[in-house]
Every structure is written in C-alpha cells, then in structure tokens.
Design an enzyme around this catalytic site. Sequence first.
Site, PDB file in Angstrom:
ATOM      1  CB  VAL A  12      15.516 -11.181  -0.216  1.00 45.84           C
ATOM      2  CG1 VAL A  12      15.802 -12.327  -1.179  1.00 45.84           C
ATOM      3  CG2 VAL A  12      16.209 -11.447   1.114  1.00 45.84           C
ATOM      4  CE  LYS A 100      13.860 -17.491   6.753  1.00 46.22           C
ATOM      5  NZ  LYS A 100      14.937 -16.575   6.528  1.00 46.22           N
ATOM      6  CD  GLU A 124      20.410 -24.752  -2.481  1.00 46.96           C
ATOM      7  OE1 GLU A 124      20.181 -25.791  -3.112  1.00 46.96           O
ATOM      8  OE2 GLU A 124      20.922 -24.754  -1.333  1.00 46.96           O
ATOM      9  CB  VAL A 127      18.433 -24.141   4.116  1.00 45.67           C
ATOM     10  CG1 VAL A 127      19.472 -24.597   5.134  1.00 45.67           C
ATOM     11  CG2 VAL A 127      17.064 -24.719   4.452  1.00 45.67           C
ATOM     12  CB  ILE A 131      25.637 -22.080   1.933  1.00 41.55           C
ATOM     13  CG1 ILE A 131      26.241 -21.014   2.844  1.00 41.55           C
ATOM     14  CG2 ILE A 131      26.504 -23.311   1.868  1.00 41.55           C
ATOM     15  CD1 ILE A 131      26.465 -21.504   4.265  1.00 41.55           C
ATOM     16  N   GLY A 182      20.334  -5.790   7.142  1.00 38.27           N
ATOM     17  CA  GLY A 182      19.360  -6.567   6.372  1.00 38.27           C
ATOM     18  C   GLY A 182      19.452  -8.064   6.615  1.00 38.27           C
ATOM     19  CE  LYS A 200      17.417 -19.724   7.596  1.00 34.04           C
ATOM     20  NZ  LYS A 200      18.259 -18.663   8.169  1.00 34.04           N
ATOM     21  N   GLY A 298      21.395 -11.939   3.921  1.00 33.79           N
ATOM     22  CA  GLY A 298      21.755 -10.751   3.156  1.00 33.79           C
ATOM     23  C   GLY A 298      21.221 -10.832   1.738  1.00 33.79           C
TER      24      GLY A 298
HETATM   25  N1  HSE Z   1      17.143 -13.914   9.255  1.00 31.71           N
HETATM   26  C1  HSE Z   1      17.815 -14.937   8.543  1.00 31.71           C
HETATM   27  C2  HSE Z   1      19.186 -15.141   9.155  1.00 31.71           C
HETATM   28  C3  HSE Z   1      17.917 -14.555   7.098  1.00 31.71           C
HETATM   29  O1  HSE Z   1      19.644 -14.260   9.890  1.00 31.71           O
HETATM   30  O2  HSE Z   1      19.802 -16.174   8.940  1.00 31.71           O
HETATM   31  C4  HSE Z   1      18.384 -15.662   6.189  1.00 31.71           C
HETATM   32  O3  HSE Z   1      17.520 -16.756   6.206  1.00 31.71           O
END
Ligand code: HSE
Length: 400
Positions: A12, A100, A124, A127, A131, A182, A200, A298
């Site tokens: 990230v 999170k 933001e 979660v 989006i 990733g 989340k 991602g």
């Molecule tokens: N590991 C998390 C997922 C990454 O797969 O949703 C994004 O929060």
Amino acid sequence: MKNIALIGYGVVGHGVADLLSRNADIIAKRAGEPIRLKRILTARPRTDDPRQELLTLNEDDVFGDCGVSVVVECVNDLEAAYRYCRRSLLAGKHYVTSNKNLIATYGMELTELADHNGVALMFEASVAAGIPVLRPLYKCLSSNHVTEVMGIVNGTTNYILTQMKREGRSFADALKRAQELGYAETDPSADVLGFDACRKLAILLSIAFGRYVRYGDIPTEGVTTVTASDIALAERLGYSIKLIAMGKLTPSDRVYARVSPLLIPHDHLLASVEDVFNAVSISADMAGDVLFYGRGAGAAPSASSIVGDVIDIVTNGRYNDPIWREDYRPLLPVDENVGALFVRTSPSEREKLLKLFPEGTAADEGGELGFITPPGPEAELREALRTSGVQSDATWRVFF
Ligand code: HSE
C-alpha cells in the site's frame, strides 16, 4: 507546496508513492497546491529503490520535521501504528491511515487526541479500500437513521471463494494467489478467520449507529471450513457462499451484528460481487437502500482513498466528525437471529430432514446432500437438527 511523510513502504505504501507522482497534476489542482512526498520511513530501505533519497530509518526525520504537516501510515503492526499515530497527533501533524486494526481498537481514543491537538485523523481506506463508504456514511447520509449495514468487506476471502467456485482452485491455492496479488494481510489468518472483516464492520457500525461497537464483541466465523462441496451444493440450490459482515439496529434499540459465511440467493446483488470486489449496502430511513461497490483491497484502490483523505485535509484542514461515542451497550446474542440454515450431510439423511422440515429444499452433488430449512428462529432450528440426530457435516446460515 504541502509536504507529507509516509510510514510503511509495503504494497500500500508503494501504491501511495506511485499515485502521488502519477497523478501529481490533478492532485495539485484539487488540493490547491502541490503535494510532495518528503520522507518515507521504512524498516527495510532498499539501495536500488528509485526513491532512495526519501527513505529513512529514523522516526525523527518524520516527527521532528516541522515542514511535514501530514503523516500517511500504511503499516500492519497494531502497536507500532498506535505509537506512530500518537506521536504524530501530539506533534500537531494530521494523520491518515489505512490500518483498520488501529481504528477499530483505538479509534475513539485517537479521535479525541486528534481533536485535542487540533489535527485530523482520517481513515477512509481502512474499510473497503478503494470504495468511498465512510465519508458518504457520516456526511452524505448524516440526516438519516441508519438501520442496517450489510456487506462483503474482505477482498481476500471474496477472491478465494470466487476462485474456488469459478476456477475450481483449492483453498490453499486461491489464498496463495491472493497473497501474490497483494490483497491478503501479512498474516492472512486475519482475513480467512474473519477478523479483518470484523474490525471493518465495527468501524462501519460505530459510524452508522453513532454508538461504539467493540470488534471483540462481534461473533465472527471465517471461511476456513467452507469446502468445495459446500460451494457446489449451494450453487445447485441457487445460492453463492459469501463472507458477510452485517449489523442492524433492532426496534428495541439494540445492535445485532455478526461476521459469517452466508448463502446468498443468486438474484441478490451481493451474490454477483466477485473476486477482490467488496460491496456495502446501507439501509437508511430517508435514502432507502444505498449500495457501495468497488475494489476492496490492493495497492491502487487503497492509495486512492488515502490520497483522497490527504487532499481533504489540505483543502478543509482539521475535521474529525464525532463518530466514536462512549455509548456502549452489549450486542444482542447471535442465536436470536431469525433465518434459514443450510446443512451439508449424507443423502441418507434426506428423509429425516424432510420429515423434520417438509418445506425444506434439497439437492445432491458429488455424493453429498445439501438441504435448506425453512426460515425460523436460528436457535430453534439448530435445536431441532440436534435432537433429530441428523448427522451434519457443515451448517451455514442462509440469507433471509
Ligand atoms: N486484507 C484486506 C482484504 C486488505 O483482503 O480485504 C484490505 O483491507
């Protein structure tokens, strides 16, 4: 010119650095001034990195630099992130995080600290990654009473379930691919055991209901025990299996919440959310049902939300909505749920099941039987199955 620093230079973190250079023109236009990445704090600086001159191992290069006004953090470790966040807020630097776990665990304390120090704490990307859902929830829907939040908020597990169904991949193979792409956490057990989705959901519900929801209170089941047979039988019966995070406010003003695999009928919108995509459906008294859909994991989607937060800070300065309130009440027990159950068992149990639930539906596949009970109080359905002696290999909830 606004200088920012980045902490954490993994998937990230790289996404954030790339986005800042790739879209520098539009970012400067929207922010009203250029945004420059001045420092990158990383535990593993690489000598061949093109941003070599920005890399540092020394925290003081970030927190001691009065030219840095915004800190962006993309680390996985909870306690390290907590320490960075406190240090940043205490130093009067705005803080943007995708973590999170940090927000679900310390969100209320850190929001108070940010307020106290006149800086923003924004999250933001924490979660559903790319989006935009938190800001719409507490800004655009702020005139509504929200009654229910339901969605797919973990990209890794949704990717795994889709790959198992569509490509016939094994669980382990699909997880490995999600890691390569990733999507997964450093320790993917947070994804596959449902904890990532649970954190989340706690953030979403705390904002939606204006009441602190502790993630540790939310009953959580992951997808590690969902088998290829469950998926195939569910398909035969007209359902997809999804890891669903949901919470609702009951008429008695209590919160019911859970994270668990759920059979979703094929004609339901959430059934068509596949691969790394997430979707969050919000039911509100005035707006009605609102659906948010997009990439839930991602580098680029996460960076999109993170840099959106940075631009918001640069243009609007400090603004922390009072989303965490110490108005804590225990959640309703999960067995007060009303719904149907799916049972995977042997075809020899068909008669017993049909006698118990004449309105149930059954399907055979690969020498196994899938059976869906009619809806009813979950605790009563489970008790009826137990006392009738049906030998069940797996039992999952069905959307109702
Ligand atoms: N590991 C998390 C997922 C990454 O797969 O949703 C994004 O929060």
